[in-house]
Design a protein around this motif. Structure first.
Motif, PDB file in Angstrom:
ATOM      1  N   GLY A   1       0.750  -1.294   0.064  1.00 17.14           N
ATOM      2  CA  GLY A   1      -0.068   0.118   0.063  1.00 17.14           C
ATOM      3  C   GLY A   1       1.037   1.260  -0.127  1.00 17.14           C
ATOM      4  O   GLY A   1       0.571   2.174  -0.914  1.00 17.14           O
ATOM      5  N   GLU A   2       1.889   1.160   0.628  1.00 16.13           N
ATOM      6  CA  GLU A   2       2.880   2.472   0.767  1.00 16.13           C
ATOM      7  C   GLU A   2       3.556   2.590  -0.603  1.00 16.13           C
ATOM      8  O   GLU A   2       3.601   3.793  -1.132  1.00 16.13           O
ATOM      9  CB  GLU A   2       3.895   2.263   1.785  1.00 16.13           C
ATOM     10  CG  GLU A   2       3.553   2.556   3.167  1.00 16.13           C
ATOM     11  CD  GLU A   2       4.303   2.473   4.244  1.00 16.13           C
ATOM     12  OE1 GLU A   2       5.745   2.808   3.819  1.00 16.13           O
ATOM     13  OE2 GLU A   2       4.352   2.375   5.395  1.00 16.13           O
ATOM     14  N   LEU A   3       4.021   1.565  -1.036  1.00 17.44           N
ATOM     15  CA  LEU A   3       4.556   1.562  -2.521  1.00 17.44           C
ATOM     16  C   LEU A   3       3.548   2.044  -3.465  1.00 17.44           C
ATOM     17  O   LEU A   3       3.983   2.964  -4.305  1.00 17.44           O
ATOM     18  CB  LEU A   3       5.162   0.183  -2.921  1.00 17.44           C
ATOM     19  CG  LEU A   3       6.300  -0.258  -2.176  1.00 17.44           C
ATOM     20  CD1 LEU A   3       6.430  -1.556  -2.714  1.00 17.44           C
ATOM     21  CD2 LEU A   3       7.487   0.386  -2.171  1.00 17.44           C
ATOM     22  N   ALA A   4       2.153   1.327  -3.661  1.00 16.96           N
ATOM     23  CA  ALA A   4       1.355   1.921  -4.589  1.00 16.96           C
ATOM     24  C   ALA A   4       0.805   3.578  -4.311  1.00 16.96           C
ATOM     25  O   ALA A   4       0.710   4.094  -5.264  1.00 16.96           O
ATOM     26  CB  ALA A   4       0.003   1.061  -4.426  1.00 16.96           C
TER      27      ALA A   4
ATOM     28  N   ILE B   1       6.347   1.959   7.399  1.00 16.17           N
ATOM     29  CA  ILE B   1       7.342   1.077   7.250  1.00 16.17           C
ATOM     30  C   ILE B   1       8.576   1.676   6.597  1.00 16.17           C
ATOM     31  O   ILE B   1       9.742   1.521   6.944  1.00 16.17           O
ATOM     32  CB  ILE B   1       6.663  -0.048   6.298  1.00 16.17           C
ATOM     33  CG1 ILE B   1       5.676  -0.735   7.088  1.00 16.17           C
ATOM     34  CG2 ILE B   1       7.723  -1.333   6.072  1.00 16.17           C
ATOM     35  CD1 ILE B   1       4.710  -1.548   6.224  1.00 16.17           C
ATOM     36  N   LEU B   2       8.316   2.504   5.426  1.00 20.58           N
ATOM     37  CA  LEU B   2       9.460   2.890   4.710  1.00 20.58           C
ATOM     38  C   LEU B   2      10.200   3.989   5.715  1.00 20.58           C
ATOM     39  O   LEU B   2      11.436   4.072   5.316  1.00 20.58           O
ATOM     40  CB  LEU B   2       8.995   3.473   3.483  1.00 20.58           C
ATOM     41  CG  LEU B   2       8.459   2.663   2.410  1.00 20.58           C
ATOM     42  CD1 LEU B   2       7.911   3.220   1.310  1.00 20.58           C
ATOM     43  CD2 LEU B   2       9.498   1.664   1.790  1.00 20.58           C
ATOM     44  N   GLN B   3       9.443   4.725   6.312  1.00 22.67           N
ATOM     45  CA  GLN B   3      10.227   5.850   7.247  1.00 22.67           C
ATOM     46  C   GLN B   3      10.944   5.273   8.333  1.00 22.67           C
ATOM     47  O   GLN B   3      12.369   5.572   8.310  1.00 22.67           O
ATOM     48  CB  GLN B   3       9.220   6.883   7.631  1.00 22.67           C
ATOM     49  CG  GLN B   3       9.764   7.839   8.386  1.00 22.67           C
ATOM     50  CD  GLN B   3       8.878   8.886   8.672  1.00 22.67           C
ATOM     51  OE1 GLN B   3       7.482   8.893   8.949  1.00 22.67           O
ATOM     52  NE2 GLN B   3       9.096  10.490   8.740  1.00 22.67           N
ATOM     53  N   ALA B   4      10.442   4.217   9.000  1.00 16.76           N
ATOM     54  CA  ALA B   4      11.029   3.890  10.305  1.00 16.76           C
ATOM     55  C   ALA B   4      11.493   2.380  10.234  1.00 16.76           C
ATOM     56  O   ALA B   4      12.183   1.972  11.118  1.00 16.76           O
ATOM     57  CB  ALA B   4      10.309   3.930  11.393  1.00 16.76           C
TER      58      ALA B   4
ATOM     59  N   HIS C   1      13.701  -8.543  -8.580  1.00 17.03           N
ATOM     60  CA  HIS C   1      12.567  -8.253  -7.755  1.00 17.03           C
ATOM     61  C   HIS C   1      12.944  -7.229  -6.708  1.00 17.03           C
ATOM     62  O   HIS C   1      12.028  -6.997  -5.800  1.00 17.03           O
ATOM     63  CB  HIS C   1      12.077  -9.549  -7.127  1.00 17.03           C
ATOM     64  CG  HIS C   1      11.511 -10.353  -7.998  1.00 17.03           C
ATOM     65  ND1 HIS C   1      10.356 -10.430  -8.659  1.00 17.03           N
ATOM     66  CD2 HIS C   1      12.186 -11.671  -8.520  1.00 17.03           C
ATOM     67  CE1 HIS C   1      10.302 -11.207  -9.700  1.00 17.03           C
ATOM     68  NE2 HIS C   1      11.228 -12.218  -9.550  1.00 17.03           N
ATOM     69  N   ILE C   2      13.884  -6.564  -6.631  1.00 15.17           N
ATOM     70  CA  ILE C   2      14.428  -5.695  -5.507  1.00 15.17           C
ATOM     71  C   ILE C   2      14.226  -4.484  -6.372  1.00 15.17           C
ATOM     72  O   ILE C   2      15.079  -3.939  -7.158  1.00 15.17           O
ATOM     73  CB  ILE C   2      15.967  -6.072  -5.199  1.00 15.17           C
ATOM     74  CG1 ILE C   2      15.993  -7.333  -4.549  1.00 15.17           C
ATOM     75  CG2 ILE C   2      16.200  -4.764  -4.279  1.00 15.17           C
ATOM     76  CD1 ILE C   2      17.198  -7.691  -4.093  1.00 15.17           C
ATOM     77  N   LYS C   3      13.732  -3.376  -5.719  1.00 17.37           N
ATOM     78  CA  LYS C   3      13.415  -1.903  -6.141  1.00 17.37           C
ATOM     79  C   LYS C   3      14.193  -1.032  -5.007  1.00 17.37           C
ATOM     80  O   LYS C   3      14.036  -1.321  -3.744  1.00 17.37           O
ATOM     81  CB  LYS C   3      12.083  -1.490  -5.989  1.00 17.37           C
ATOM     82  CG  LYS C   3      10.978  -2.308  -7.219  1.00 17.37           C
ATOM     83  CD  LYS C   3       9.506  -1.785  -7.107  1.00 17.37           C
ATOM     84  CE  LYS C   3       8.629  -2.541  -7.851  1.00 17.37           C
ATOM     85  NZ  LYS C   3       7.344  -1.976  -8.010  1.00 17.37           N
TER      86      LYS C   3
ATOM     87  N   LYS D   1      15.604  -0.473   0.181  1.00 18.79           N
ATOM     88  CA  LYS D   1      15.413  -1.485  -0.928  1.00 18.79           C
ATOM     89  C   LYS D   1      14.210  -2.470  -0.346  1.00 18.79           C
ATOM     90  O   LYS D   1      14.113  -2.812   0.617  1.00 18.79           O
ATOM     91  CB  LYS D   1      16.689  -2.289  -1.037  1.00 18.79           C
ATOM     92  CG  LYS D   1      17.914  -1.406  -1.753  1.00 18.79           C
ATOM     93  CD  LYS D   1      18.973  -2.352  -1.453  1.00 18.79           C
ATOM     94  CE  LYS D   1      20.243  -1.597  -2.098  1.00 18.79           C
ATOM     95  NZ  LYS D   1      21.505  -2.410  -2.252  1.00 18.79           N
ATOM     96  N   VAL D   2      13.495  -2.640  -1.399  1.00 19.41           N
ATOM     97  CA  VAL D   2      11.986  -3.467  -1.064  1.00 19.41           C
ATOM     98  C   VAL D   2      12.128  -4.734  -2.139  1.00 19.41           C
ATOM     99  O   VAL D   2      12.196  -4.329  -3.407  1.00 19.41           O
ATOM    100  CB  VAL D   2      10.939  -2.579  -1.296  1.00 19.41           C
ATOM    101  CG1 VAL D   2       9.661  -3.497  -1.160  1.00 19.41           C
ATOM    102  CG2 VAL D   2      10.927  -1.280  -0.535  1.00 19.41           C
TER     103      VAL D   2
END
Length: 361
Positions: free
Chosen positions: A62-65, A72-75, A162-164, A175-176
């Motif tokens: 959801g954060e990526l979209a 998650i991405l911030q902390a 598969h890693i962004k 990295k996700v």
């Protein structure tokens, strides 16, 4: 680790239950523990190795979209070894190995056979999910079970596809790993020898093929320990700065060996003492990266009692001194025409190759 005990399996736990087990071998009973008993498939215990990620794949997706820098991405997540920090509505246990499955001891088996056993657990979990949706109007387990995807090491490029890499701010990257329903933070790739037993992988310096983790130089870190008494001694001078000894473990019950020093503020040192005291430990473990100015703390690791073994620390220092790029790694592992299949495999964070799961800030 995740331990599933069916009723009457263990006299000390007559009702059974599902437990998270951290690196200090502390056990925590999962919420809705009885929900997971169907995964046992009989009277025997199931013990799985993996990582606790304090988010669901859907939350990170959801954060990526949405293009938002959310929780998650911030902390990132709290330290994965802290089983008690299950604040989100759902968390995820990312399975990558098995010690026992449905009463059968699979630890002595080679990795490819252990993966087959892990598949039994994954199938049982999918049946549990389906049953809950059918019988309880979409109720989902509080702890999602997912398994990592593994490729032959020669195909490690499949992992990297598969890693962004996301740039959140100047100098701040995440990295996700995202593949179908799988979605988690990432910091590299892990290579697991397919012919090694679980015991041999977990026994340092006993010969055989090691479990190897690749990180880019900028993502490579070392977990050092700093004894609380050393922090207290550094603070006695009363200054605004502190110099702390950074040590690595040598095993065998011996005292850790000092290999470097960390310059930090006195307030930061006091925070380390507080974290160790809260965890009931005599040392604080610091994940550190090497910069031009020296070692820099990336995060505290309150779930760990010891720093990296000296073998691991030395390996990371070699990486920093002679870094291997992603392109060079893929080229070196690619199978030449007509060559036999490589033994190891690769996986996200797992030869077999897999992607790593980054479970902390």
């Amino acid at each position: 680790m995740l331990l599933l005990l069916p009723p009457a399996c263990c006299p000390a736990v007559p009702r059974g239950g599902a437990f998270l087990v951290n690196r200090a071998f502390q056990f925590e009973l999962l919420p809705e523990s009885s929900m997971y008993m169907s995964l046992c498939g009989g009277p025997g215990a199931t013990l799985l190795d993996g990582e606790l990620l304090l988010h669901s794949p859907q939350e990170l997706q959801g954060e990526l979209a949405g293009g938002t820098v959310g929780r998650i991405l911030q902390a990132a997540e709290a330290d994965s070894a802290q089983g008690s920090a299950m604040a989100p509505a759902q968390a995820m246990f990312l399975m990558f190995d098995a010690v026992a499955v449905q009463g059968a001891c699979v630890g002595p088996l080679p990795f490819d056979k252990r993966l087959d056993a892990l598949g039994q657990v994954r199938l049982a979990y999918k049946k549990l999910e389906h049953k809950l949706k059918q019988e309880q109007s979409g109720v989902e387990p509080p702890l999602i079970l997912m398994s990592k995807r593994f490729w032959p090491s020669r195909d490690v490029e499949q992992v990297f596809r598969h890693i962004k890499v996301l740039t959140l701010a100047p100098g701040l990257h995440r990295k996700v790993y995202t593949e179908g329903a799988r979605c988690n933070l990432n910091d590299g790739a892990v290579f697991t020898p397919v012919h090694a037993s679980y015991t041999s992988l977990m026994t340092t310096g006993q010969g055989g093929l090691p479990l190897l983790k690749w990180k880019s130089a900028e993502d490579s870190t070392v977990d050092f320990s700093v004894q609380c008494e050393s922090i207290q001694a550094a603070l006695r001078g009363g200054g605004a700065q502190a110099t702390l000894p950074l040590s690595l473990s040598i095993g065998g019950g011996a005292a850790p060996v000092k290999v470097s020093e960390l310059q930090c503020t006195a307030n930061a040192a006091r925070g380390m003492l507080a974290a160790a005291a809260a965890a009931g430990l005599e040392a604080c473990v610091l994940e550190c990266s090497l910069t031009r100015a020296g070692w820099q703390v990336v995060r505290l690791r309150p779930g760990k009692a010891r720093g990296n073994h000296v073998f691991v620390g030395w390996h990371t220092l070699q990486i920093l001194a002679m870094p291997v790029s992603q392109r060079a790694l893929c080229a070196a592992l690619a199978r030449p025409a007509g060559a036999a299949a490589a033994a190891p495999a690769a996986a996200p964070a797992a030869g077999a190759a897999s992607a790593t799961s980054a479970a902390g800030t």
